[in-house]
Design a protein around this motif. Structure first.
Motif, short mmCIF file in Angstrom:
data_model
loop_
_atom_site.label_atom_id
_atom_site.label_comp_id
_atom_site.label_asym_id
_atom_site.label_seq_id
_atom_site.Cartn_x
_atom_site.Cartn_y
_atom_site.Cartn_z
N GLY A 508 14.46 5.14 -24.99
CA GLY A 508 15.42 4.10 -25.31
C GLY A 508 16.01 3.38 -24.12
O GLY A 508 16.88 2.52 -24.27
N ARG A 509 15.56 3.72 -22.93
CA ARG A 509 16.03 3.01 -21.74
C ARG A 509 14.89 2.93 -20.72
O ARG A 509 13.91 3.68 -20.79
N ARG A 510 15.03 2.02 -19.78
CA ARG A 510 14.04 1.86 -18.73
C ARG A 510 14.60 2.45 -17.45
O ARG A 510 15.65 2.01 -16.96
N ASP A 511 13.92 3.46 -16.92
CA ASP A 511 14.42 4.12 -15.71
C ASP A 511 13.25 4.61 -14.86
O ASP A 511 12.09 4.35 -15.17
N TYR A 512 13.58 5.30 -13.79
CA TYR A 512 12.55 5.71 -12.85
C TYR A 512 11.54 6.66 -13.48
O TYR A 512 10.37 6.70 -13.08
N ALA A 513 11.96 7.39 -14.50
CA ALA A 513 11.03 8.29 -15.18
C ALA A 513 9.87 7.51 -15.80
O ALA A 513 8.73 8.00 -15.87
N ASP A 514 10.15 6.28 -16.23
CA ASP A 514 9.09 5.44 -16.81
C ASP A 514 8.08 5.04 -15.74
O ASP A 514 6.86 5.04 -15.98
N VAL A 515 8.58 4.74 -14.55
CA VAL A 515 7.71 4.36 -13.44
C VAL A 515 6.80 5.54 -13.08
O VAL A 515 5.58 5.39 -12.91
N SER A 516 7.39 6.70 -12.96
CA SER A 516 6.64 7.89 -12.59
C SER A 516 5.58 8.22 -13.64
O SER A 516 4.42 8.53 -13.31
N LEU A 517 5.96 8.11 -14.91
CA LEU A 517 5.04 8.44 -16.00
C LEU A 517 3.90 7.41 -16.07
O LEU A 517 2.74 7.78 -16.29
N TYR A 518 4.25 6.14 -15.86
CA TYR A 518 3.22 5.10 -15.88
C TYR A 518 2.19 5.37 -14.78
O TYR A 518 0.97 5.29 -15.02
N PHE A 519 2.66 5.68 -13.58
CA PHE A 519 1.76 5.94 -12.46
C PHE A 519 0.90 7.17 -12.71
O PHE A 519 -0.30 7.18 -12.45
#
Length: 554
Positions: A508-519
């Protein structure tokens, strides 16, 4: 049920009529025609003959839709008009509709008045003149040869050398615009580049069907044998191999103006052929239907025949980059007789068409989608008409590079106007049909309108408040649904409604965890998810640039 668009328009018109000053200024318009008038002013008076018309010609629709002729109407008044049938549209599927010529001793106004008194007549109207108009003269590029520019090095881009100039398809800011302010063609092409089985009728000034960057995508009548002087398919037109010229009534719809070829190129310039530019549909069939002369003039009667031909010969989409203030009931009836999507230009007067309607874009038929022009910054050009009720979507229309007739001295030209925006929508409809040919006009319109990129500048200016997005629309058609990434319980989410899933872990939010998971799962995403849904950088592919773009956006 009262059509909502008509209800709003009626209310607006009623309020306008309260103001004597406004009413008088509207009635005083001197350049009203079916074309957009000069300086953004138009005549909205209901007098049928205020707009320019062809002298001595009247389009008449009978209440009895059986085959009839004007002379069969038992009226001494008709006989006194010296009326004679010059064209019977009943043969073209418009039952009970004809054009009659009246004696020069009586005015068209008087003849219409007498005809409308008959109990046999549904309506009679002038054969309105149609005069093509653009907001300004075309802008000729410094070098007009097909090979003069290098193709941009973007993954998924076609090898057409001037594709890098086509900001409407892939905007990298190359013209001083805003990166990403485009229709997302690269994302759309990851799904489909079009189909030779889809036919788009371009009703315009004709088309240069011999253009080297278009010839392979020109429609050929499968039932006609070229040059034998016989109507092989029995459609009423002899040797109509590549469409028809309804102005000169011959089988050569060659463009001697440039406008029609430019519009056709936006839709279907051959893509990935190593020359020139690419159309939205790299593969498609363009049906050239000429109803406007070299000077851009024509009339409603010619447009009726062109529409009837497109319907008869199986066009899947019809592109109409013309329009203005004269409301022709005959034209509306012709559109109603079809079952295909009509992409119609909203007009170039810079006015609100809820107040000063333009036609055919403001007709309320469900198959009409009205198109305004956007620029390379997703803004509204000063010339583009708009309307929160009457205009459906915006599409790129400012400084659009496309094809031009070879005979006119340049194979490529930059032009602007809602005329250029309209074929972007027609082209998108053709892409959708290449994926699902059973889509109805209403379904096509809904898909296009429901998947626009909402733009602040367009809020309250169109029904959707946005500019078309081909990538998002194709993804919606395919029903692409994302999956939860490995080890995650929630599916990714699109937080800002732009069609791209920026909340990768679905919390429900955009944060650094999204960046890490995407990579971490970049390869898995590339193999399992639709490109358009995860192409955060907008370059047409899923790669490390999306990780960078996601990080920058946090």
């Amino acid at each position: 049920m009262i059509n909502q668009r008509e209800l709003w328009r009626s209310l607006i018109v009623f309020l306008l009529l309260i103001s004597t000053v406004v009413a008088l200024s509207v009635a005083d318009g001197t350049n009203s025609s079916i074309n957009n008038s000069v300086n953004g002013t138009s005549n909205t008076t209901t007098n049928l003959t205020d707009a320019p018309y062809v002298p001595g010609e009247i389009i008449i629709k009978y209440k009895n839709t059986d085959s009839v002729s004007a002379m069969s109407v038992p009226s001494a008044k008709l006989a006194s008009l010296g009326a004679g049938v010059s064209d019977d549209f009943s043969a073209e599927g418009l039952k009970g509709m004809q054009m009659i010529d009246v004696d020069t001793s009586i005015s068209v106004e008087k003849a219409i008045e007498e005809l409308n008194k008959s109990s046999y007549v549904a309506y009679a109207e002038p054969n309105y003149v149609i005069q093509l108009s653009l907001p300004s003269e075309p802008e000729l590029p410094n070098n007009t040869t097909a090979e003069s520019f290098s193709a941009e090095s973007v993954s998924g881009a076609p090898n057409d050398p001037r594709f890098s100039e086509q900001w409407a398809l892939s905007n990298t800011g190359q013209t001083g615009g805003t990166s990403g302010a485009d229709i997302g063609a690269l994302s759309a092409w990851s799904v489909t580049t079009g189909s030779d089985s889809i036919v788009v009728a371009v009703i315009d000034t004709g088309v240069d069907y011999t253009h080297p960057d278009l010839a392979a995508n020109i429609w050929t009548n499968p039932g006609e044998i070229a040059g034998n002087g016989i109507d092989d398919d029995g459609n009423g037109y002899i040797d109509d191999v590549h469409g028809w010229d309804f102005i000169n009534n011959d089988n050569d719809p060659m463009d001697d103006n440039g406008h029609g070829t430019h519009c056709a190129g936006v839709i279907g310039a051959v893509g990935n052929n190593g020359i020139g530019v690419s159309g939205i549909d790299q593969k498609v069939k363009i049906m050239p239907l000429k109803f406007l002369r070299a000077d851009g003039s024509g009339d409603v009667a010619a447009s009726l025949n062109a529409i009837a031909y497109a319907r008869k010969m199986g066009a899947d989409v019809i592109s109409c980059s013309w329009g203005g203030t004269a409301k022709s009931q005959a034209l509306e009836d012709a559109i109603s007789s079809t079952n295909v999507l009509f992409a119609c230009a909203a007009g170039n007067s810079g006015v609100n068409t809820d107040i000063i309607p333009q036609y055919p874009s403001c007709f309320t038929e469900a198959q009409i989608i009205s198109v305004a022009a956007s620029n390379a910054k997703d803004g509204i050009p000063s010339y583009s008409n708009y309307g929160p009720v009457s205009v459906d979507v915006a599409a790129p229309g400012d400084g659009i590079l496309s094809l031009y007739p070879t005979s006119l001295g340049s194979q490529y030209m930059s032009m602007k106007g809602t005329s250029m925006a309209t074929p972007h929508v027609a082209g998108l409809a053709a892409l959708l049909l290449s994926q699902k040919s059973s889509l109805t006009p209403a379904e096509l319109k809904s898909l296009i309108m429901s998947n626009v990129d909402t733009i602040s500048a367009w809020s309250g200016k169109t029904v959707t408040g946005g500019r078309i997005d081909a990538g998002k629309t194709l993804s919606a058609l395919s029903g692409s649904s994302v999956s939860a990434l490995p080890g995650q319980s929630n599916k990714p989410k699109d937080l800002n409604g732009d069609g791209v899933y920026d909340d990768i872990n679905g919390n429900g939010r955009r944060d650094y965890a999204d960046v890490s998971l995407y990579f971490q799962y970049l390869d898995w995403i590339k193999s399992n998810e639709p490109v358009a849904a995860f192409d955060i950088s907008g370059n047409g592919r899923i790669d490390y640039s999306d990780v960078v773009k996601l990080f920058q956006g946090i």
